[in-house]
Design a protein around this motif. Structure first.
Motif, short mmCIF file in Angstrom:
data_model
loop_
_atom_site.label_atom_id
_atom_site.label_comp_id
_atom_site.label_asym_id
_atom_site.label_seq_id
_atom_site.Cartn_x
_atom_site.Cartn_y
_atom_site.Cartn_z
N UNK A 159 29.64 12.73 8.75
CA UNK A 159 29.23 13.68 9.78
C UNK A 159 29.96 14.99 9.52
N UNK A 160 29.19 16.04 9.27
CA UNK A 160 29.70 17.33 8.85
C UNK A 160 29.37 18.39 9.90
N UNK A 161 29.87 19.61 9.75
CA UNK A 161 29.68 20.60 10.81
C UNK A 161 28.23 20.87 11.19
N UNK A 162 27.32 20.86 10.19
CA UNK A 162 25.92 21.19 10.47
C UNK A 162 24.95 20.14 9.99
N UNK A 163 25.43 19.03 9.51
CA UNK A 163 24.54 18.04 8.92
C UNK A 163 25.20 16.66 8.91
N UNK A 164 24.39 15.65 8.61
CA UNK A 164 24.86 14.31 8.33
C UNK A 164 24.45 13.97 6.90
N UNK A 165 25.23 13.13 6.26
CA UNK A 165 24.91 12.67 4.91
C UNK A 165 24.94 11.15 4.90
N UNK A 166 23.79 10.54 4.62
CA UNK A 166 23.69 9.08 4.58
C UNK A 166 24.29 8.59 3.26
N UNK A 167 25.39 7.83 3.36
CA UNK A 167 26.07 7.35 2.18
C UNK A 167 25.47 6.05 1.64
N UNK A 168 25.44 5.02 2.47
CA UNK A 168 24.97 3.71 2.00
C UNK A 168 24.76 2.81 3.20
N UNK A 169 23.72 1.98 3.12
CA UNK A 169 23.44 0.99 4.17
C UNK A 169 23.44 -0.40 3.56
N UNK A 170 24.10 -1.33 4.21
CA UNK A 170 24.05 -2.73 3.79
C UNK A 170 23.80 -3.58 5.02
N UNK A 171 23.17 -4.75 4.82
CA UNK A 171 22.73 -5.54 5.97
C UNK A 171 22.74 -7.03 5.65
N UNK A 172 22.60 -7.82 6.70
CA UNK A 172 22.52 -9.28 6.59
C UNK A 172 21.19 -9.62 5.92
N UNK A 173 21.20 -10.27 4.74
CA UNK A 173 19.94 -10.59 4.07
C UNK A 173 19.00 -11.46 4.89
N UNK A 174 19.52 -12.19 5.86
CA UNK A 174 18.66 -13.01 6.72
C UNK A 174 17.73 -12.15 7.57
N UNK A 175 18.03 -10.85 7.69
CA UNK A 175 17.25 -9.94 8.52
C UNK A 175 16.43 -8.97 7.67
N UNK A 176 16.11 -9.36 6.45
CA UNK A 176 15.37 -8.48 5.55
C UNK A 176 14.04 -8.05 6.14
#
Length: 237
Positions: A159-176
């Motif tokens: 979270x930056x002064x004027x923007x957001x930057x999506x780095x990485x998402x990981x999740x439970x494979x059971x919820x694919x």
């Protein structure tokens, strides 16, 4: 950025992780003055990207397939498919944390084992997780997603002064089946608006790489080409 000197290094050429038939080189930031939220945001505007403490940008002599992609949150219009995902996940709750938690790595480890066993991030380790996602000079935020009391996904976000930057998402494979990667980006766009920021940066779009070209489905968006941000507008849904 065009008029400000910037100290950088360049890596040796090596096989590209996105397009194996190509070789890649990276420009790597060596200038400590830019290791701040404000400095990093100016580098994002110039096509750089963070990985752990390092900030880099592709600098390939034979290929220009990687384009930084960002979305102006106030202009984004979800497609029919994206609206279905929002509706399907309407009972999923989320909250922000700024503290790394042991449960994150447990989820990350399971995700890499089951979803990316053929990639460069396998086998996972906690030191690799820290070197990839955490940062000494910029504290990332962790967007936690829950079904009831169960943590099912984490989206690491700067979270930056004027923007957001999506780095990485990981999740439970059971919820694919929940399409949590898409849901995380849609939620980050909502968060961008809620926090009064303008852009959500999604990293590099590589049209010929199946694992990287999903970003083009978020419209309208902008891509950095020849130092100019070009807008890609909504097509037929």
């Amino acid at each position: 950025m065009n008029s400000t000197p910037l100290r950088v290094g360049i890596t040796p050429a090596h096989t590209c992780s996105y397009l194996p038939e190509q070789y890649e080189q990276l420009i790597v930031l060596m200038d400590e003055n830019y290791r701040t939220a404000e400095g990093y945001e100016s580098l994002l505007q110039a096509g750089f990207r963070r990985s752990g403490n390092d900030v880099y940008r592709p600098h390939c002599t034979q290929c220009s397939a990687c384009h930084s992609l960002r979305i102006e949150a106030s202009e984004f219009k979800p497609s029919r498919h994206q609206r279905r995902i929002l509706n399907k996940n309407r009972n999923i709750t989320w909250q922000l944390s700024q503290q790394d938690k042991p449960v994150y790595y447990a989820l990350y480890e399971r995700y890499i084992h089951q979803r990316h066993a053929d990639g460069s991030m396998y086998p996972p380790s906690y030191s690799q997780y820290k070197q990839f996602l955490l940062c000494n000079w910029l504290e990332p935020f962790f967007l936690e997603f829950y079904e009831g009391d169960k943590l099912i996904a984490v989206a690491v976000t700067d979270i930056l002064p004027h923007s957001l930057s999506a780095m990485y998402t990981f999740y439970d494979p059971d919820f694919e089946a929940y399409s949590l990667g898409t849901f995380a980006i849609l939620t980050q766009l909502q968060l961008t608006l809620r926090m009064g920021r303008t852009y959500l940066y999604l990293g590099y779009q590589v049209d010929n790489c199946r694992k990287m070209n999903y970003k083009s489905s978020y419209l309208p968006h902008e891509r950095l080409k020849n130092k100019v941000w070009e807008k890609y507008t909504i097509t037929s849904d």
